[in-house]
Design a protein around this motif. Structure first.
Motif, PDB file in Angstrom:
ATOM      1  N   TYR A  43       0.833  -1.214   0.000  1.00  0.00           N
ATOM      2  CA  TYR A  43       0.000   0.000   0.000  1.00  0.00           C
ATOM      3  C   TYR A  43       0.864   1.258   0.000  1.00  0.00           C
ATOM      4  O   TYR A  43       0.559   2.239  -0.686  1.00  0.00           O
ATOM      5  CB  TYR A  43      -0.948  -0.007   1.210  1.00  0.00           C
ATOM      6  N   ALA A  44       1.954   1.225   0.770  1.00  0.00           N
ATOM      7  CA  ALA A  44       2.798   2.423   0.888  1.00  0.00           C
ATOM      8  C   ALA A  44       3.425   2.797  -0.448  1.00  0.00           C
ATOM      9  O   ALA A  44       3.530   3.974  -0.797  1.00  0.00           O
ATOM     10  CB  ALA A  44       3.899   2.180   1.921  1.00  0.00           C
ATOM     11  N   ARG A  45       3.840   1.764  -1.213  1.00  0.00           N
ATOM     12  CA  ARG A  45       4.528   2.042  -2.475  1.00  0.00           C
ATOM     13  C   ARG A  45       3.612   2.725  -3.492  1.00  0.00           C
ATOM     14  O   ARG A  45       4.087   3.313  -4.465  1.00  0.00           O
ATOM     15  CB  ARG A  45       5.098   0.753  -3.073  1.00  0.00           C
ATOM     16  N   GLU A  90      -3.954   5.820   3.677  1.00  0.00           N
ATOM     17  CA  GLU A  90      -4.636   7.086   3.965  1.00  0.00           C
ATOM     18  C   GLU A  90      -3.759   8.003   4.797  1.00  0.00           C
ATOM     19  O   GLU A  90      -3.645   9.206   4.545  1.00  0.00           O
ATOM     20  CB  GLU A  90      -5.923   6.815   4.764  1.00  0.00           C
ATOM     21  N   LEU A  91      -3.126   7.402   5.823  1.00  0.00           N
ATOM     22  CA  LEU A  91      -2.245   8.176   6.703  1.00  0.00           C
ATOM     23  C   LEU A  91      -1.120   8.812   5.897  1.00  0.00           C
ATOM     24  O   LEU A  91      -0.844  10.006   6.011  1.00  0.00           O
ATOM     25  CB  LEU A  91      -1.664   7.259   7.792  1.00  0.00           C
ATOM     26  N   LEU A  92      -0.478   7.978   5.033  1.00  0.00           N
ATOM     27  CA  LEU A  92       0.657   8.478   4.246  1.00  0.00           C
ATOM     28  C   LEU A  92       0.208   9.617   3.332  1.00  0.00           C
ATOM     29  O   LEU A  92       0.883  10.639   3.210  1.00  0.00           O
ATOM     30  CB  LEU A  92       1.269   7.346   3.427  1.00  0.00           C
ATOM     31  N   ASP A  93      -0.956   9.411   2.705  1.00  0.00           N
ATOM     32  CA  ASP A  93      -1.470  10.424   1.793  1.00  0.00           C
ATOM     33  C   ASP A  93      -1.727  11.738   2.528  1.00  0.00           C
ATOM     34  O   ASP A  93      -1.388  12.816   2.042  1.00  0.00           O
ATOM     35  CB  ASP A  93      -2.755   9.904   1.148  1.00  0.00           C
ATOM     36  N   ALA A  94      -2.287  11.623   3.750  1.00  0.00           N
ATOM     37  CA  ALA A  94      -2.565  12.817   4.559  1.00  0.00           C
ATOM     38  C   ALA A  94      -1.262  13.517   4.942  1.00  0.00           C
ATOM     39  O   ALA A  94      -1.186  14.750   4.944  1.00  0.00           O
ATOM     40  CB  ALA A  94      -3.348  12.429   5.814  1.00  0.00           C
ATOM     41  N   LEU A  95      -0.244  12.721   5.254  1.00  0.00           N
ATOM     42  CA  LEU A  95       1.051  13.302   5.629  1.00  0.00           C
ATOM     43  C   LEU A  95       1.651  14.060   4.452  1.00  0.00           C
ATOM     44  O   LEU A  95       2.143  15.178   4.591  1.00  0.00           O
ATOM     45  CB  LEU A  95       2.023  12.215   6.089  1.00  0.00           C
ATOM     46  N   VAL A  96       1.593  13.445   3.265  1.00  0.00           N
ATOM     47  CA  VAL A  96       2.157  14.089   2.079  1.00  0.00           C
ATOM     48  C   VAL A  96       1.448  15.414   1.824  1.00  0.00           C
ATOM     49  O   VAL A  96       2.083  16.420   1.515  1.00  0.00           O
ATOM     50  CB  VAL A  96       2.040  13.157   0.854  1.00  0.00           C
ATOM     51  N   ASN A  97       0.135  15.403   1.986  1.00  0.00           N
ATOM     52  CA  ASN A  97      -0.635  16.597   1.650  1.00  0.00           C
ATOM     53  C   ASN A  97      -0.906  17.503   2.845  1.00  0.00           C
ATOM     54  O   ASN A  97      -1.793  18.355   2.801  1.00  0.00           O
ATOM     55  CB  ASN A  97      -1.946  16.183   0.986  1.00  0.00           C
TER      56      ASN A  97
END
Lengths: 624, 196
Positions: B25-27, B169-176
């Motif tokens: 998922y992270a990739r 979702e967490l990673l996406d939120a962190l990026v944005n």
């Protein structure tokens, strides 16, 4: 003197057993030991053997045939092809120039041109037996000097054939019956073109037999499990070739060489070599003994100046020609000395040519007798000349050519207090040395390839030329004060020799030893070595790891697998080395297969399970 | 926009279940760099310069690893010892990491109950991560609560899938930059910001 066969055998063997170790001990090499043994038991010494030494010599020449077979075994066709320029160029020029110069000088001395030409050809020959044996003993076969010497000797072997054909033409009178020397043959009655066809057919018969027929035969013999059957087959092969070659008028040595080359790629190569080797060694020894015994000392004492003058003059002449040719063919400096001094004697083929030329009426009996003495003495001088060369010229040369005129002492005791000695600075030792140097550890380096030493000195490394198995050299290199010796010599036997020397004289030294393969590692273990490094083991495993990675395995897991495999294999090695001692009678080829099977089975059981155990096997508690 | 760097450490990746899913998922998330430590340094010989350059280029660092013996697999310790140099990461002149965010994304064999005063692991996951917390502090970084997947040996496929989606979702939120710092105060796991 009435002597039984056993009595004769006893005399020969005793002479060899007494003299050869003494000669070795004195650093003179085995060849000189045999020669001296021959002189001692011969007519000039204890008179145990008389003139039958000559006949024995003909028999013992078979040792040269075997030697060329073994040399052929070690020489793959591709390597031979790469040497073609040296063989034809260097060898051709050596034979041509020497023949013509000697003949010219002889004619100036009022010898008829036919006789002069015959003498020239006889003198152009060098001794394959002495030179190859000595080069081998010193571990020089793979150096440039060794390769060049071999090329010249090989060409001389080839040149024998046309020479034998030429001698009858040089005879003053015609109609002499064929001699029974190497030239007499079944086919000599045939016209020339038919002879040529027969010769070509025989050579191709050897090549085809070697390529297609011998493998199944050897496999069958190996399957009998009877070691002596394999030995018998190997002997039969060489003897058979000799008979075939002689009957068509070719040099048996050459035929054996061709057969050796054909078999060089076969899986039975080592087995063949080890079967033939003891016979070869003993027959060569016998040959040298008979050369020693055939020196006619009464002739020498009656005309000492003539004989000594001829020996010295001819050797110097041959040496000079070889040296100039060596220069042209870029055999450099010290290597050129080894090359030209090594080949400066007149070889055993001269005996064949001499007796043949007497039969054919080319040379008179008196000339031939004088020459026989000259040839034998020049052969006896060779090991001495090479020793002088090694002791005085080479050591000096390596230092001088490196621009170290001021430091001509071969040993600099004050400075040689390095903790490490590296013996052998080829591709293996040189990496070890570089690595240590990068970490501030200076090592004293010993190498017996003078070209290599020369080069390394020029780029500023402190390298000593010499045979590291010699106590004196080790002593000079500071073995008494060093902590360890890294034995990185490529020659397996030399390594074992060095280990023995170190054990005896410098027991305090740690020995870190390179080994070629499993078998060699066993030998080293039996010699009591603790630190053994198989030269291709780590690299092969590294390649294995990369192969796994390319197949999609994880890098770290593959690395751990390799480590596990490494540890496991080292352990198996130790285990099998113990078993092997009890079963040495097992046929080597079968042993090898059985062993491989055992190794692979052990691999399947152990490696995979061990490598990744622990990490997340015991689930709940360990990884919480 | 923030750049996220995942420092991934798993010595037996081929046997992994949970971590492999999280990786998958992270990739897929844009703006995330996935640095597979064991793959780059199979013999633990770490390229310090490369690692420092990677850190300098990113704003948020995640140590993603299975929870071995209440800590990380050994390469992460090796990594910290070598990469976090004096006067680069910490010390009077060590400002290279200042203000960057950092946290652990771990998978534990034990359940959440086990990590409590009454459970067999006695302490919460956060307590075991204190050395990471303090290391981040010394390097002038912001240490966030961990992202945790529990019961890795018994986890059902659909739960695992949900965890993967949650992680993405967490990673996406962190990026944005969609994480509200105020919301971080009361939570134990970052998972709580994205309830399923």
């Amino acid at each position: 003197m009435q002597q039984s066969f056993f009595f004769q055998a006893m005399i020969y063997l005793a002479a060899a057993v007494v003299m050869v170790p003494i000669a070795k001990r004195l650093g003179l090499g085995s060849v000189l030991g045999y020669l001296v043994a021959g002189v001692i038991i011969g007519p000039a010494g204890l008179k145990f053997i008389g003139m039958e030494g000559q006949d024995i010599m003909h028999f013992a020449e078979f040792g040269v045939v075997m030697m060329l077979f073994v040399i052929g075994l070690e020489l793959e066709p591709s390597r031979l092809w790469r040497m073609r320029k040296n063989i034809a160029g260097l060898g051709g020029l050596q034979v041509g120039v020497t023949t013509l110069l000697v003949a010219g000088i002889a004619m100036l001395l009022d010898v008829g041109w036919k006789e002069a030409l015959a003498l020239g050809m006889i003198i152009a020959m060098s001794s394959t037996a002495i030179v190859m044996q000595t080069l081998n003993e010193k571990g020089w076969l793979k150096t440039i000097a060794g390769q060049s010497s071999f090329a010249v000797l090989l060409f001389q072997d080839l040149a024998i054939i046309p020479m034998l054909a030429l001698f009858p033409l040089l005879a003053d009178h015609t109609g002499v019956a064929d001699g029974h020397g190497a030239g007499g043959s079944l086919v000599s009655a045939l016209p020339a073109w038919q002879q040529t066809i027969v010769v070509l057919l025989s050579v191709s018969a050897i090549v085809l037999t070697g390529k297609y027929l011998l493998r199944p035969v050897f496999r069958m013999m190996a399957r009998t499990g009877l070691r002596e059957m394999f030995t018998a087959t190997a002997l039969l092969l060489v003897v058979g070739i000799a008979v075939l070659m002689t009957s068509v008028g070719l040099s048996p040595a050459l035929g054996a060489f061709v057969a050796g080359v054909v078999l060089a790629n076969s899986e039975y190569r080592h087995e063949l070599e080890s079967s033939i080797d003891p016979f070869k060694g003993l027959l060569l020894g016998l040959f040298f003994i008979s050369v020693g015994s055939s020196i006619d000392f009464s002739l020498v004492t009656s005309k000492p100046l003539l004989i000594i003058g001829l020996v010295a003059g001819l050797m110097l002449l041959k040496m000079a020609i070889l040296f100039v040719l060596g220069k042209i063919f870029q055999v450099r400096n010290a290597q050129n000395f080894i090359f030209s001094i090594g080949l400066s004697q007149i070889g055993e083929f001269a005996f064949v040519l001499l007796s043949f030329s007497v039969q054919q009426g080319v040379l008179g009996k008196e000339v031939s007798d004088t020459m026989t003495a000259v040839v034998a003495i020049s052969m006896a001088m060779t090991p001495l000349a090479m020793m002088v060369n090694e002791k005085f010229i080479l050591t000096r040369f390596c230092l001088v050519s490196a621009g170290l005129q001021t430091a001509q002492r071969p040993s600099d005791v004050e400075e040689e207090d390095n903790p490490v000695i590296i013996a052998g600075y080829g591709h293996f030792g040189n990496i070890v040395g570089r690595f240590l140097r990068a970490n501030g550890v200076e090592a004293t380096v010993l190498d017996n390839d003078s070209d290599n030493v020369d080069f390394l000195r020029r780029i500023g490394l402190k390298v000593y030329y010499g045979d590291a198995t010699r106590y004196e050299l080790l002593d000079i290199a500071g073995a008494g004060r060093a902590q360890m010796i890294i034995i990185a010599i490529s020659d397996e036997e030399k390594r074992l020799e060095l280990i023995e020397t170190v054990k005896k004289h410098f027991p305090h030294l740690h020995m870190l030893v390179r080994s070629t393969n499993r078998n060699d590692a066993y030998d080293l273990m039996n010699a009591g070595m603790m630190h053994i490094y198989r030269e291709t083991f780590d690299t092969s495993l590294r390649l294995g790891v990369d192969a796994l990675k390319l197949l999609g395995h994880r890098a770290h897991e593959a690395t751990r697998m390799a480590k596990t495999f490494f540890v496991h294999d080292e352990r198996t090695l130790k285990h099998l080395s113990r078993i092997r001692n009890d079963e040495e009678y097992i046929h080597a080829a079968r042993e090898h297969m059985e062993e491989l099977e055992m190794i692979m089975q052990a691999d399947r059981e152990a490696v995979h399970l061990n490598a990744l155990a622990g990490w997340d096997r015991k689930a709940e508690t360990e990884t919480a | 926009m923030s750049k996220v760097l995942i420092q991934f450490a798993h010595p037996t990746h081929s046997k992994s279940n949970v971590q492999k899913t999280l990786e998958k998922y992270a990739r897929k998330v844009k703006g995330v760099t996935f640095n597979d430590l064991y793959e780059h340094y199979p013999d633990l010989f770490i390229d310090v310069k490369r690692e420092q350059e990677l850190l300098a280029k990113h704003d948020i660092v995640i140590f993603q690893h299975p929870f071995y013996w209440y800590s990380s697999p050994p390469i992460l310790k090796q990594w910290q010892d070598l990469v976090l140099e004096y006067n680069w990461a910490y010390g009077p002149k060590g400002h290279a990491l200042k203000g960057k965010k950092i946290f652990n994304a771990v998978s534990c064999g034990g359940g959440r109950d086990a990590y409590s005063a009454s459970g067999y692991n006695r302490f919460p996951v956060g307590q075991y991560l204190l050395p990471f917390d303090q290391t981040a502090h010394l390097c002038r970084m912001d240490y966030l609560p961990p992202f945790v997947v529990h019961e890795t040996y018994t986890i059902e496929d659909y739960t695992l899938k949900a965890c993967g989606e949650q992680y993405a979702e967490l990673l996406d939120a962190l990026v944005n930059d969609r994480i509200d710092p105020a919301k971080l105060a009361g939570i134990e796991y970052l998972n709580e910001l994205f309830p399923h």
